[in-house]
Design an enzyme around this catalytic site. Structure first.
Site, mmCIF file in Angstrom:
data_model
loop_
_atom_site.group_PDB
_atom_site.id
_atom_site.type_symbol
_atom_site.label_atom_id
_atom_site.label_comp_id
_atom_site.label_asym_id
_atom_site.label_seq_id
_atom_site.Cartn_x
_atom_site.Cartn_y
_atom_site.Cartn_z
ATOM 1 N N LYS A 1 74.784 94.959 -27.140
ATOM 2 C CA LYS A 1 74.741 95.593 -28.409
ATOM 3 C C LYS A 1 76.246 94.962 -29.027
ATOM 4 C CE LYS A 1 75.462 99.859 -26.532
ATOM 5 N NZ LYS A 1 75.274 99.734 -25.191
ATOM 6 N N ARG B 1 77.002 104.929 -14.976
ATOM 7 C CA ARG B 1 76.802 104.843 -16.551
ATOM 8 C C ARG B 1 75.407 104.885 -16.843
ATOM 9 N NH1 ARG B 1 80.197 99.632 -16.875
ATOM 10 N NH2 ARG B 1 79.487 99.523 -19.338
ATOM 11 N N ARG C 1 79.857 89.803 -16.122
ATOM 12 C CA ARG C 1 80.876 90.201 -17.138
ATOM 13 C C ARG C 1 82.063 90.780 -16.178
ATOM 14 N NH1 ARG C 1 79.881 94.872 -21.432
ATOM 15 N NH2 ARG C 1 80.214 96.397 -19.765
ATOM 16 N N ARG D 1 86.667 94.591 -16.297
ATOM 17 C CA ARG D 1 86.641 95.814 -16.861
ATOM 18 C C ARG D 1 86.462 96.830 -15.753
ATOM 19 N NH1 ARG D 1 82.787 96.924 -21.958
ATOM 20 N NH2 ARG D 1 82.343 98.806 -20.828
ATOM 21 N N ARG E 1 75.456 108.251 -28.594
ATOM 22 C CA ARG E 1 75.078 108.450 -27.471
ATOM 23 C C ARG E 1 74.572 109.758 -26.789
ATOM 24 N NH1 ARG E 1 78.061 103.616 -24.254
ATOM 25 N NH2 ARG E 1 79.092 102.531 -26.149
HETATM 26 P P1 ADP Z 1 78.806 100.137 -22.724
HETATM 27 O O1 ADP Z 1 77.951 100.218 -24.045
HETATM 28 O O2 ADP Z 1 78.477 98.986 -22.109
HETATM 29 O O3 ADP Z 1 78.742 101.409 -21.926
HETATM 30 P P2 ADP Z 1 81.461 100.473 -24.107
HETATM 31 O O4 ADP Z 1 82.436 99.723 -24.068
HETATM 32 O O5 ADP Z 1 80.412 100.594 -25.616
HETATM 33 O O6 ADP Z 1 80.375 100.072 -23.054
HETATM 34 O O7 ADP Z 1 81.855 101.982 -23.777
HETATM 35 C C1 ADP Z 1 82.538 102.384 -22.805
HETATM 36 C C2 ADP Z 1 82.601 103.698 -22.570
HETATM 37 O O8 ADP Z 1 83.370 104.327 -23.748
HETATM 38 C C3 ADP Z 1 81.465 104.522 -22.238
HETATM 39 O O9 ADP Z 1 81.192 104.344 -20.941
HETATM 40 C C4 ADP Z 1 81.937 105.965 -22.505
HETATM 41 O O10 ADP Z 1 82.764 106.429 -21.342
HETATM 42 C C5 ADP Z 1 82.702 105.624 -23.807
HETATM 43 N N1 ADP Z 1 81.923 105.747 -24.760
HETATM 44 C C6 ADP Z 1 81.885 104.931 -25.923
HETATM 45 N N2 ADP Z 1 81.083 105.115 -26.755
HETATM 46 C C7 ADP Z 1 80.901 106.636 -26.682
HETATM 47 C C8 ADP Z 1 80.089 107.628 -27.265
HETATM 48 N N3 ADP Z 1 79.385 107.324 -28.430
HETATM 49 N N4 ADP Z 1 79.794 108.623 -26.672
HETATM 50 C C9 ADP Z 1 80.619 108.999 -25.549
HETATM 51 N N5 ADP Z 1 81.338 108.224 -24.915
HETATM 52 C C10 ADP Z 1 81.365 106.949 -25.451
#
Ligand code: ADP
Length: 188
Positions: free
Chosen positions: A13, A144, A127, A133, A88
């Site tokens: 994404k 996750r 990554r 990270r 999400r």
């Molecule tokens: P990924 O898409 O690989 O999970 P991101 O960098 O987009 O990684 O998100 C990292 C973390 O941030 C998620 O695992 C979650 O804890 C939090 N997060 C991000 N966006 C949301 C969301 N819309 N709702 C809830 N938690 C979120």
């Protein structure tokens, strides 16, 4: 045009969102990036989110919807936004729809980046070696993915019932996937 990118962690994404944002000249925002910035800056918001993020859990809907509202207010009235990982859960999908409706807008296109679990795990491991990270270690990635399946996958069905979803097979070259997304976006 407001475009929402959906997909598992590691589905691309962020990468595809950036390409799309440059191609269309639209701002992109990613809740994951905004949360990491808040953690780095030591903001109260970041303190609230950090433990959940590090454990691979989703941050609460109210906190996320607050971030989204602030970001929409900050951006004024752009021609559209690329939303990367912003929705999400179903309550977040409902909340975003309401906030956009207040502004006379809506999610115009939902793009789902479809990648299987084995590929996602391999990508995140690469990554981790590059970026280190905290939430990319294997045990946290498993959490996750589980949270993704339980809470985020149902969001696809919600959007199927609210305007539809474009599914993109998101394995192969970054350029080929980007071209396919662009085609889907340009198709009205
Ligand atoms: P990924 O898409 O690989 O999970 P991101 O960098 O987009 O990684 O998100 C990292 C973390 O941030 C998620 O695992 C979650 O804890 C939090 N997060 C991000 N966006 C949301 C969301 N819309 N709702 C809830 N938690 C979120």
């Amino acid at each position: 045009m407001n475009i929402l990118l959906l997909g598992a962690p590691g589905s691309g994404k962020g990468t595809q969102g950036l390409i799309l944002s440059r191609a269309l000249g639209l701002p992109k925002f990613a809740t994951g990036d905004l949360l990491r910035n808040a953690v780095a800056a030591g903001l109260p918001l970041g303190l609230q989110a950090k433990a959940l993020m590090d454990a691979g859990h989703l941050v609460g809907d109210d906190l996320i919807l607050g971030i989204v509202r602030d970001e929409l207010d900050k951006q004024g009235a752009p021609e559209g936004v690329i939303f990367d990982g912003v929705v999400r859960t179903i309550p977040q999908a409902v909340g975003l729809a309401e906030m956009l409706a207040e502004r006379g807008a809506r999610v115009d296109k939902v793009i789902f980046l479809d990648v299987d679990d084995a590929e996602v795990v391999a990508r995140i491991e690469r990554r981790r070696e590059l970026e280190g990270r905290r939430d990319d270690d294997p045990a946290t990635v498993a959490t996750r993915l589980r949270n993704y399946r339980e809470q985020t996958a149902p969001v696809l069905d919600w959007y199927e019932g609210h305007g539809g979803v474009v599914r993109i097979a998101a394995t192969g070259s970054i350029e080929a996937i980007a071209a396919e997304i662009l085609r889907a976006v340009e198709e009205q």
